[in-house]
Design an enzyme around this catalytic site. Structure first.
Site, short mmCIF file in Angstrom:
data_model
loop_
_atom_site.label_atom_id
_atom_site.label_comp_id
_atom_site.label_asym_id
_atom_site.label_seq_id
_atom_site.Cartn_x
_atom_site.Cartn_y
_atom_site.Cartn_z
N HIS A 170 -28.26 51.05 -3.71
CA HIS A 170 -26.95 51.49 -4.21
C HIS A 170 -26.85 51.16 -5.69
CE1 HIS A 170 -26.50 47.20 -3.71
NE2 HIS A 170 -25.61 47.28 -4.68
N HIS A 220 -27.40 50.18 -13.24
CA HIS A 220 -28.77 50.05 -12.72
C HIS A 220 -28.72 50.00 -11.20
CE1 HIS A 220 -27.33 45.90 -12.57
NE2 HIS A 220 -28.21 45.73 -11.58
P1 ATP Z 1 -27.97 37.91 -2.05
O1 ATP Z 1 -26.89 37.43 -2.99
O2 ATP Z 1 -27.79 37.44 -0.65
O3 ATP Z 1 -29.35 37.73 -2.58
P2 ATP Z 1 -27.29 40.53 -2.94
O4 ATP Z 1 -27.25 39.99 -4.34
O5 ATP Z 1 -28.06 41.77 -2.67
O6 ATP Z 1 -27.80 39.48 -1.91
P3 ATP Z 1 -24.46 40.44 -3.10
O7 ATP Z 1 -24.59 39.12 -3.83
O8 ATP Z 1 -23.42 40.57 -2.04
O9 ATP Z 1 -25.82 40.81 -2.43
O10 ATP Z 1 -24.25 41.55 -4.19
C1 ATP Z 1 -23.82 42.87 -3.87
C2 ATP Z 1 -24.06 43.74 -5.08
O11 ATP Z 1 -23.31 43.24 -6.20
C3 ATP Z 1 -25.50 43.78 -5.58
O12 ATP Z 1 -25.71 45.06 -6.16
C4 ATP Z 1 -25.56 42.72 -6.63
O13 ATP Z 1 -26.56 42.98 -7.59
C5 ATP Z 1 -24.19 42.85 -7.26
N1 ATP Z 1 -23.72 41.57 -7.77
C6 ATP Z 1 -23.79 40.38 -7.15
N2 ATP Z 1 -23.24 39.40 -7.86
C7 ATP Z 1 -22.79 39.98 -9.00
C8 ATP Z 1 -22.10 39.51 -10.16
N3 ATP Z 1 -21.76 38.24 -10.32
N4 ATP Z 1 -21.81 40.40 -11.12
C9 ATP Z 1 -22.14 41.68 -10.99
N5 ATP Z 1 -22.77 42.20 -9.93
C10 ATP Z 1 -23.10 41.37 -8.94
#
Ligand code: ATP
Ligand code: MG
Length: 188
Positions: free
Chosen positions: A49, A132
């Site tokens: 996504h 991205h």
């Molecule tokens: P995990 O944190 O368990 O490794 P993940 O990063 O894929 O898994 P989430 O942390 O729930 O899952 O993030 C969901 C989406 O939001 C992903 O596309 C992630 O890159 C983005 N994301 C996560 N944290 C942030 C942040 N602090 N700022 C911007 N985007 C974020």
């Protein structure tokens, strides 16, 4: 007699995103398959996504406001051409990007950010938007674009609100709301 029990409000980990249609997802998956395997963890095909606004842990009481934000989004469908692969060194993320971000994408993200702040009082992300699509985590470095894969054209026609659910087999992203991009009065 015990006092009243404080039950913490249930929270859900949420973000707004663009969600690929099945054909685009298949192209993204084929690209991921064609990359050299150089360590790291590939994002599962069904999870691919593009994040527009990350909200993090939200109380359920925020959902009606997020619905309003989705309902207020304006824009027409647009095309995006993914044609570059890059690497965020600090985050160790291998990403797929667009060398020319289309104006409607930037307008959509900016509109979303300002609605989330003004309607729901959410803090703005101070960092500039870097559109991205994460392909691989814990990646050490960038890899070249595979020679036999053409740029991927994605026709974006909606926005989704997604819940990030952690399970025994890793994180799973569940779209919980969808809004089509139709042009409301006044959006040109
Ligand atoms: P995990 O944190 O368990 O490794 P993940 O990063 O894929 O898994 P989430 O942390 O729930 O899952 O993030 C969901 C989406 O939001 C992903 O596309 C992630 O890159 C983005 N994301 C996560 N944290 C942030 C942040 N602090 N700022 C911007 N985007 C974020
Ligand atoms: Mg994360």
């Amino acid at each position: 007699m015990p006092g009243p029990q404080l039950i913490p409000p249930r929270t859900r980990r949420l973000f707004f995103a663009l969600w690929p249609d099945a054909a685009t997802r298949a192209c993204l998956s084929a690209l991921l398959e064609a990359l050299p395997k150089e360590g790291g963890r590939d994002v599962r095909t069904e999870n691919l996504h593009l994040t527009l606004a990350f909200l993090g842990e939200c109380e359920e009481s925020l959902l009606p406001c997020l619905d309003e934000v989705g309902d207020a989004l304006e824009g027409r469908p647009f095309e995006m051409q993914f044609d570059e692969i890059g690497h965020f060194n600090r985050a160790r993320v291998l990403w797929l990007g667009v060398s020319q971000p289309p104006e409607p994408l930037l307008a959509l993200q900016a509109g979303l950010a300002s609605q989330l702040a003004s309607r729901c009082g959410l803090p703005r992300d101070e960092r500039p938007f870097a559109p991205h699509l994460t392909l691989r985590r814990d990646a050490r470095h960038a890899v070249p674009w595979p020679r036999d894969i053409a740029p991927i054209v994605w026709k974006v026609d909606g926005v989704v609100l997604v819940e990030s659910v952690s399970g025994p087999h890793g994180v799973h992203y569940e779209p919980i709301r969808t809004w089509p991009l139709t042009c409301a009065a006044g959006c040109g």
